[in-house]
Design an enzyme around this catalytic site. Sequence first.
Site, mmCIF file in Angstrom:
data_model
loop_
_atom_site.group_PDB
_atom_site.id
_atom_site.type_symbol
_atom_site.label_atom_id
_atom_site.label_comp_id
_atom_site.label_asym_id
_atom_site.label_seq_id
_atom_site.Cartn_x
_atom_site.Cartn_y
_atom_site.Cartn_z
ATOM 1 N N ASP A 67 0.813 -1.222 0.000
ATOM 2 C CA ASP A 67 0.000 0.000 0.000
ATOM 3 C C ASP A 67 0.841 1.264 0.000
ATOM 4 O OD1 ASP A 67 0.916 -0.553 2.569
ATOM 5 O OD2 ASP A 67 -1.067 -0.973 3.359
ATOM 6 N N ASN A 136 -7.702 -2.987 14.190
ATOM 7 C CA ASN A 136 -9.101 -3.205 13.817
ATOM 8 C C ASN A 136 -9.259 -4.378 12.855
ATOM 9 O OD1 ASN A 136 -8.058 -2.240 11.469
ATOM 10 N ND2 ASN A 136 -9.335 -0.404 11.349
ATOM 11 N N HIS A 138 -7.440 -4.892 10.063
ATOM 12 C CA HIS A 138 -7.132 -4.658 8.651
ATOM 13 C C HIS A 138 -5.855 -5.377 8.217
ATOM 14 C CE1 HIS A 138 -4.786 -0.644 9.530
ATOM 15 N NE2 HIS A 138 -3.943 -1.612 9.409
ATOM 16 N N GLU A 143 -9.822 -1.830 5.284
ATOM 17 C CA GLU A 143 -10.450 -1.528 6.563
ATOM 18 C C GLU A 143 -11.742 -2.346 6.737
ATOM 19 O OE1 GLU A 143 -8.628 -0.100 8.521
ATOM 20 O OE2 GLU A 143 -8.045 1.952 8.042
HETATM 21 C C1 F6R Z 1 1.500 -1.650 6.175
HETATM 22 C C2 F6R Z 1 0.139 -2.182 6.232
HETATM 23 C C3 F6R Z 1 -0.653 -2.213 7.487
HETATM 24 C C4 F6R Z 1 0.169 -2.554 8.739
HETATM 25 C C5 F6R Z 1 -0.720 -2.544 9.976
HETATM 26 C C6 F6R Z 1 0.073 -2.801 11.244
HETATM 27 O O1 F6R Z 1 2.022 -1.689 4.859
HETATM 28 O O2 F6R Z 1 -0.346 -2.574 5.219
HETATM 29 O O3 F6R Z 1 -1.684 -3.149 7.346
HETATM 30 O O4 F6R Z 1 0.751 -3.797 8.571
HETATM 31 O O5 F6R Z 1 -1.374 -1.315 10.091
HETATM 32 O O6 F6R Z 1 0.954 -1.728 11.459
HETATM 33 P P1 F6R Z 1 2.083 -1.813 12.578
HETATM 34 O O7 F6R Z 1 3.026 -2.870 12.130
HETATM 35 O O8 F6R Z 1 2.720 -0.446 12.547
HETATM 36 O O9 F6R Z 1 1.403 -2.140 13.856
#
Ligand code: F6R
Length: 261
Positions: A67, A136, A138, A143
Amino acid sequence: MEVIIRPNAAAGCILGAKIIAKLVRDKPGCVLGLATGRTPLRLYQELIRQHREEGLDFSRVTTFNLDEYVGLPADHDRSYRYFMRENFFRHINIDQSRTHVPDGTAADLHVECRRYEQLIADAGGIDLQLLGLGRNGHIGFNEPSGSLRSRTWIKILSEQTLRDNSDAFQLPTAMPRHAITMGVGTILDTRRCLLLAFGPAKTRAVERMIEGPLAAICPASALQLHPRATVIVDEASASALQYADHYRWIDANKFAWQRYD
Ligand code: F6R
């Protein structure tokens, strides 16, 4: 879903790096799907170490990131392109032209989403997709309540995600509210998924992903449908799992060829 519980995040990341390093050694021209965020940083550090000290060769590897924020140019220090360059790519011998991150500044974001899907297809699909987990539920920036069959698309970030990620921005209002992300369907099409989730903030999401119902309200639960999904958690994030003993039993009784360490 293969669930592996390790004592802490560091041990989980070392194991995750082993899985990726083995793929790179077995298939030097492999296609890796990559993630940003706090979770995989230790894993990238271990891969960098293996590159420097053990000659792990990334010269033929192709990568696709999950992303990117809409509106942030590649040289913005909060863009995911920048994150990848600083935390991984510039420390290994990867051919930069083989590294792909969605372009959040594309004039037509819909065209960019289709282009990204086509690039993945042209590369022969993704051999292994690395994933983190949002509080959450995702994966990527898919989301809650989005389609479980989605392809690369533009998503509105949830308030929870804005809260969780805004500390990276000097002003919370400076954080983009939109992102381009691989869809859940794109992720499910990869040949293997490797998700990492550590710490108490992820406990509830881990439980919903592994033991909850398959439901769009927890996009990560779609991994229950993936033919080869490995989830590495630590004691803290695994603490609400009802079947933790079952996962430990399976792990302890694997054949040697099924083990990673
Ligand atoms: C990042 C991504 C997100 C993160 C998720 C967890 O490229 O796609 O899904 O993997 O938000 O983020 P952290 O690792 O910062 O807790």
